[in-house]
Write an enzyme that holds these catalytic residues in place. Sequence first.
Site, short mmCIF file in Angstrom:
data_model
loop_
_atom_site.label_atom_id
_atom_site.label_comp_id
_atom_site.label_asym_id
_atom_site.label_seq_id
_atom_site.Cartn_x
_atom_site.Cartn_y
_atom_site.Cartn_z
N ASP A 232 -27.65 9.75 -6.40
CA ASP A 232 -26.34 9.54 -5.78
C ASP A 232 -25.65 8.47 -6.62
OD1 ASP A 232 -24.10 9.55 -4.24
OD2 ASP A 232 -25.15 9.45 -2.33
C1 BGC Z 1 -21.56 10.19 -2.18
C2 BGC Z 1 -21.98 11.55 -2.68
C3 BGC Z 1 -20.95 12.06 -3.65
C4 BGC Z 1 -20.80 11.07 -4.78
C5 BGC Z 1 -19.81 11.50 -5.85
C6 BGC Z 1 -21.21 9.23 -3.31
O1 BGC Z 1 -20.58 8.10 -2.80
O2 BGC Z 1 -22.59 9.64 -1.38
O3 BGC Z 1 -22.12 12.43 -1.60
O4 BGC Z 1 -21.32 13.32 -4.10
O5 BGC Z 1 -20.34 9.84 -4.24
O6 BGC Z 1 -18.51 11.44 -5.40
#
Ligand code: BGC
Length: 694
Positions: A232
């Site tokens: 993540d």
């Molecule tokens: C989120 C993810 C997301 C990623 C990219 C993170 O803050 O938890 O779900 O895919 O950002 O935007």
Amino acid sequence: MKYKEIIDELTLEEKELLLTGGGALATAENKRVGIPKLTMSDGPHGVRRLLKHPNPDYEQICNIGGGDVCFPTASALGSSWNKELLYEIGSAIAVDCKEEGIDVLLSPGINMKRTPLCGRNFEYFSEDPILSAELGIAYVKGLQENGVGTSLKHFALNNQEIDRSSISVEVDERTLREYYLKAFELIVKNAKPMSVMCAYNKIGGIWCSENQWLLDYVLRKEWGFDGLIVSDWHAVHSPSKALAAGLDLQMPKNSRIAEELTYGLENGIITIEDIDRSVERILSFVYNLKSGEQILKQNQEKGTYPYDRNKQHNIAKKAALESITLLKNENNTLPISREEYKSIAIFGTYAEEPVIMGGGSSKVTVSEESIDKPLDYIKRYVGNQTQIIYESLFDKIASGMKIKQRIHNIAKEAELAIVFLANEPECEREGIDRDRLTFSEYMNEYTKEIGRVFKKMIVIMQTGSCTASNGWEHRADSILQMWYSGEGGGSAIAEILFGIENPSGKLSETFITRIRKDMDYPGDGTKVWYREGVFNGYRYYDKYQQDVWYPFGHGLSYTNFEYSDLQITPENSDNESQKVKVQFKIKNIGNRAGKEVPQLYVGKLDSIVLRPEKELQAFDKIFLLPGEEKILNFELNDRAFTYYNTYLRNWHVESGIYNIMIGASSQDIRLNGKYKVYWEKDYSGIMKNEALIL
Ligand code: BGC
């Protein structure tokens, strides 16, 4: 080794640079060797448009401009219980991805809903692993069979937003396997998502991004995952430890990656084989998706191209129609007959400006003209003889007394009130949890007052997760859970109100009126203990006979269905791997066509371990004309009867009698049957002395 030639051609630094992003939402390219980059976007209910950052090294998500398609959010889609629909949504979003040049959609999110307060529940399908898994499988296939990669997230246990980047989840292995990992396992095995995204939190004190047991042992070795493990965003703390644990790609771009991995190499934390293995996975990911583009081109030539914005809108609307859930309908208040009322009052600004999604990284940017406004469509469908009085109510800067006076005045003119309530998008969003289960106090107050003075009241709730009534429930004749239903929700809700369409959504999560007090949530800032074990959602409310507002799986229709003739074959077995056939009939006994979602639950009451009274194992959604009858067949394999045995460290079928329950909801069981299995290798006996009770 696949791609050996390319890997041999790369210098150590070039390899290291491939193990982090090439920007905020892209993999790194290597122009010298000719490795292309892939572009990513969130997910899950539409594509987030990307605009170029002034710095060429970066790409940036941009929330202006509009033009994206907004499908209903995952909690709404979860309530459609419709696998074909989820495949269609996945395929439609794939078309949007290619229109916007996106190779990978960072979705679906399939975390279980441990608390209704989690700010991201709207991005997750359900509180039940089987419902989440079946819908997730269809959605992933829809995207990937159309040439777009997916990233199953957030692996694992990111079940709260509070402290998500610091908290350690303390959970026993049985709970983890049976409840929190199950949907991941089934989707990995049955839909083969091209990547899995690890979560921010720790499990048992170890960051998910560095958790070798989770990433390497369970995901890769046990489940056979051969795709890419992505972090993540900013979830990696030590690139070398993460790589050693099995993580391949650190996101977003870490400009110090080469330095940090070289340090890891020199200090024995990682080996060159670890680096080569992850580079190989990245190359597979990139080249598989690049060849996937061909698939999409061929499909587009078959009919989806040139890009048809209206077609996308219609799919979004169809999904809203399948998801909207009728919770209560006393005296057949709904559907509204066009001739019935001289005047209808519509209350609430959300009739004009619906809340169609939550906030955070999943937010898409829709142009105003693409959003169907409930009020416009209500006006369109209402009979010529009926007057509509609209009162925005919630954005008035007037005093409470004045508003109540206005409500009273309108009640003198109109017999029916339709009240639109909502959780504002910033109330349900990534990064925060909700601080209350109910709507804002002023919304509750006005709704109570409307219910008191109007002859009839219909309440429509635009929320991404369970939001309770605070005192108006008994005054409402009908309640519709509209969910965050995307850009087509406004026309869909009007068609349901006036009976042009028959509602068919069923709750994908239990609706409660009070938060459980016995649960450790949100933890002490360092740890959160999942002491409730597998007893979450309906598994808890069933077991401890606690009242709920509306149970999991509940949803009414304008017609009625009769269930009959349950047959279980065989009824007895001495083989734990026996497949069991469950057959029954469903008849539409009303005078309207409609869709029903029969749900099959399995339970074992005399188990040696504490088990839920029932667990969903199969479901379907079927369309029946008035008077029409269909025979349904489900086949259950041994997994439907297992629990995770921590002594054997494996799934285990206990000998004994299992209840097979067919219901229209988890608390509306229409048919009951039994299946008995007695088999030699039942290890339950030897465990009696081992005190392995949860
Ligand atoms: C989120 C993810 C997301 C990623 C990219 C993170 O803050 O938890 O779900 O895919 O950002 O935007």
